[in-house]
Design a protein around this motif. Structure first.
Motif, PDB file in Angstrom:
ATOM      1  N   VAL A 126      -3.004   3.380  -6.298  1.00 59.91           N
ATOM      2  CA  VAL A 126      -3.098   2.180  -5.486  1.00 59.91           C
ATOM      3  C   VAL A 126      -4.203   1.300  -6.049  1.00 59.91           C
ATOM      4  N   ALA A 127      -3.892   0.022  -6.243  1.00 63.83           N
ATOM      5  CA  ALA A 127      -4.863  -0.899  -6.825  1.00 63.83           C
ATOM      6  C   ALA A 127      -6.004  -1.168  -5.850  1.00 63.83           C
ATOM      7  N   SER A 128      -7.161  -1.438  -6.399  1.00 58.77           N
ATOM      8  CA  SER A 128      -8.297  -1.835  -5.586  1.00 58.77           C
ATOM      9  C   SER A 128      -8.144  -3.301  -5.186  1.00 58.77           C
ATOM     10  N   LEU A 129      -9.024  -3.786  -4.324  1.00 58.05           N
ATOM     11  CA  LEU A 129      -9.010  -5.196  -3.942  1.00 58.05           C
ATOM     12  C   LEU A 129      -9.637  -6.002  -5.075  1.00 58.05           C
ATOM     13  N   ASP A 130      -8.817  -6.346  -6.042  1.00 57.67           N
ATOM     14  CA  ASP A 130      -9.288  -7.041  -7.236  1.00 57.67           C
ATOM     15  C   ASP A 130      -9.480  -8.536  -6.948  1.00 57.67           C
ATOM     16  N   ALA A 131     -10.662  -9.034  -7.259  1.00 59.88           N
ATOM     17  CA  ALA A 131     -11.000 -10.425  -6.935  1.00 59.88           C
ATOM     18  C   ALA A 131     -10.066 -11.408  -7.615  1.00 59.88           C
ATOM     19  N   ARG A 132      -9.780 -11.198  -8.895  1.00 59.88           N
ATOM     20  CA  ARG A 132      -8.915 -12.122  -9.627  1.00 59.88           C
ATOM     21  C   ARG A 132      -7.510 -12.154  -9.027  1.00 59.88           C
ATOM     22  N   ALA A 133      -6.944 -10.983  -8.764  1.00 55.51           N
ATOM     23  CA  ALA A 133      -5.585 -10.919  -8.219  1.00 55.51           C
ATOM     24  C   ALA A 133      -5.508 -11.606  -6.862  1.00 55.51           C
ATOM     25  N   ILE A 134      -6.531 -11.419  -6.034  1.00 54.02           N
ATOM     26  CA  ILE A 134      -6.507 -11.992  -4.694  1.00 54.02           C
ATOM     27  C   ILE A 134      -6.733 -13.502  -4.747  1.00 54.02           C
ATOM     28  N   HIS A 135      -7.646 -13.972  -5.594  1.00 56.48           N
ATOM     29  CA  HIS A 135      -7.832 -15.407  -5.753  1.00 56.48           C
ATOM     30  C   HIS A 135      -6.537 -16.072  -6.220  1.00 56.48           C
TER      31      HIS A 135
END
Length: 224
Positions: free
Chosen positions: A78-87
């Motif tokens: 499971v992926a972490s809460l990645d800043a780039r992906a969420i932005h």
């Protein structure tokens, strides 16, 4: 020997595949499957009561959405809460909802507007209680009405892929009163839709998804 007649046809493979994807996606969004947790297709298949094939297909789709990290020859997790992906997801989702409302306003009926108001009341009640799951469900219902009215399948597909990335973050917001600003924006959005103000409604829809910006700031700057 003739093949016996089948009283009830088996579910189409596409429905099974989509159901597995939805169940795994929701398990990631609601925290049942936690960031960094290893995902073994056989264990998931047993849990869901399906074969490994739809599970593998679902994991590929989840990887494309940024919810799963998968590398050839390495474990899937499971992926972490990645800043780039969420932005990235936030900017795309905000623009897609703006476009959906632009296209939906002329199509919305009185029953649609009434359903949006009812969904917003449920959303407000859930936020007051700190019930993140109910708040997300009501928010999905609220925004889903103009998306369906727009009838843009490409737009809907983009939202289906990227909205779950944001929902993981929103669970933190909707578990507190910090999501209450969206209630007022929702009411304004319905009023503008009812008035036929396409540009005004689209701008408010976009602003609703911009309320995620403070949470994004807490994640830090996205890496290059």
């Amino acid at each position: 020997m003739p093949i016996p007649a089948i009283s009830e046809p088996a579910p189409p493979r596409t429905l099974l595949r989509d159901d597995v994807y939805t169940r795994l996606r929701d398990a990631i969004v609601d925290g049942t499957l936690t960031p960094g947790e290893r995902l073994r297709d056989q264990e998931l298949a047993t849990w869901l009561g399906v074969s490994r094939t739809p599970v593998r297909e679902a994991l590929l789709r989840l990887a494309q959405a940024g919810l799963v990290q998968a590398s050839p020859g390495r474990s899937t997790m499971v992926a972490s809460l990645d800043a780039r992906a969420i932005h990235d997801a936030q900017s795309v989702v905000a623009m897609m909802h703006r476009l959906a409302v632009e296209q939906a306003v002329p199509q919305l009926r009185a029953a649609d507007l009434a359903a949006m108001r009812v969904a917003n009341k449920r959303f407000a009640a859930a936020v007051r209680k700190g019930d993140a799951e109910a708040a997300i469900a009501a928010d999905d219902e609220f925004h889903g009405i103009p998306v369906r009215a727009a009838g843009n399948t490409a737009l809907a597909a983009v939202l289906e892929q990227y909205t779950p990335v944001l929902r993981r973050l929103e669970r933190l917001r909707f578990s507190s009163l910090s999501g209450r600003d969206s209630v007022g924006l929702h009411n304004t959005l319905v009023d503008l839709c009812e008035a036929g103000d396409v540009e005004g409604a689209a701008a408010v829809s976009h602003a609703t998804w911009e309320t995620l910006k403070p949470l994004l700031a807490d994640l830090g700057e996205p890496s290059e």
